[in-house]
Write a protein that holds these residues in place. Structure first.
Motif, short mmCIF file in Angstrom:
data_model
loop_
_atom_site.label_atom_id
_atom_site.label_comp_id
_atom_site.label_asym_id
_atom_site.label_seq_id
_atom_site.Cartn_x
_atom_site.Cartn_y
_atom_site.Cartn_z
N CYS A 12 -6.71 11.82 -1.07
CA CYS A 12 -5.56 11.56 0.05
C CYS A 12 -4.05 12.04 -0.47
O CYS A 12 -3.93 11.51 -1.59
N ASN A 13 -3.35 12.73 0.32
CA ASN A 13 -1.87 12.70 -0.19
C ASN A 13 -0.88 12.28 0.48
O ASN A 13 -1.39 11.29 1.36
N ASP A 14 0.17 12.49 0.37
CA ASP A 14 1.56 11.30 0.90
C ASP A 14 1.52 11.67 2.30
O ASP A 14 2.27 11.23 3.01
N ASP A 15 0.95 12.65 2.92
CA ASP A 15 0.93 13.10 4.10
C ASP A 15 -0.36 12.60 5.18
O ASP A 15 -0.40 12.84 6.04
N MET A 16 -1.07 11.67 4.34
CA MET A 16 -2.31 11.09 4.75
C MET A 16 -3.31 11.98 5.34
O MET A 16 -4.01 11.81 6.19
N ARG A 32 0.82 -1.21 0.00
CA ARG A 32 -0.04 0.16 0.03
C ARG A 32 0.95 1.17 -0.03
O ARG A 32 1.88 1.23 0.52
N THR A 33 0.49 2.16 -0.82
CA THR A 33 1.09 3.52 -0.72
C THR A 33 0.56 4.23 0.45
O THR A 33 -0.58 4.03 1.10
N VAL A 34 1.42 5.50 0.86
CA VAL A 34 0.97 6.02 1.99
C VAL A 34 -0.46 6.85 1.62
O VAL A 34 -1.35 6.84 2.41
N CYS A 48 -5.38 7.16 3.83
CA CYS A 48 -6.23 7.98 4.88
C CYS A 48 -7.10 7.36 5.61
O CYS A 48 -7.82 6.42 4.85
N THR A 49 -7.77 7.70 6.42
CA THR A 49 -8.91 7.28 7.20
C THR A 49 -9.91 8.48 7.37
O THR A 49 -9.44 9.63 7.07
N LEU A 50 -11.06 7.80 7.83
CA LEU A 50 -12.50 8.93 8.07
C LEU A 50 -11.80 10.02 8.84
O LEU A 50 -12.31 11.10 8.67
N ASP A 51 -11.10 9.54 10.08
CA ASP A 51 -10.95 10.52 10.99
C ASP A 51 -9.81 11.81 10.58
O ASP A 51 -9.56 12.62 11.44
N ALA A 52 -9.35 11.66 9.64
CA ALA A 52 -8.15 12.46 8.92
C ALA A 52 -8.95 13.73 8.54
O ALA A 52 -8.35 14.77 8.63
#
Length: 142
Positions: free
Chosen positions: A121-125, A47-49, A53-57
């Motif tokens: 979603c970006n690379d900073d999650m 999986r890539t970063v 991402c999760t819903l709570d982000a």
């Protein structure tokens, strides 16, 4: 040197070595009619970063008097980077909806009946909209 393959050895005939057992043409060679099958090895891509991402982000808030829950809020993490789809429906047919980003600090958008927002979603999650990090989102309908 070599023995005659048909001669007797110790009063018995070499059953594996008789000339009649040696194929004389390719049609005498036993073949299998069962097809040979192979399967491709299973590989799992890491999986890539930006698939993590999760819903709570991003916090779904309800601070405006006309705020209501999103009709649906889903994540598709099968793409190169995860995509979050939020659907805001009007409280009544023909009603207007508004989606607020970061308490309107990053803008708002909407329309009649329903509005679908897509975050990436970006690379900073972090969930983003047009490159802007969205930390809070709200669905409103009068």
């Amino acid at each position: 040197m070599f023995r005659n393959l048909t001669e007797q050895i110790d009063n018995s005939v070499c059953v594996y070595c008789l000339k009649s057992d040696i194929p004389t043409s390719t049609t005498d060679i036993p073949t299998s009619t069962t097809p040979m099958t192979t399967s491709a090895p299973t590989t799992t891509m890491p999986r890539t970063v930006c698939q993590s991402c999760t819903l709570d982000a991003t916090t779904v808030i309800m601070v405006h008097p006309s705020a209501k829950p999103f009709t649906s809020d889903t994540i598709d993490d099968t793409q190169t980077c995860a995509i979050r789809t939020l659907v805001c429906d009007a409280r009544s047919p023909g009603g207007d909806v508004l989606v607020s980003f970061n308490r309107d600090d990053s803008g708002s958008t909407g329309g009649p009946n329903t509005f679908t927002t897509i975050l990436n979603c970006n690379d900073d999650m972090q969930w983003t909209l047009s490159g802007i990090v969205i930390t809070e989102i709200e669905c409103q309908s009068a």
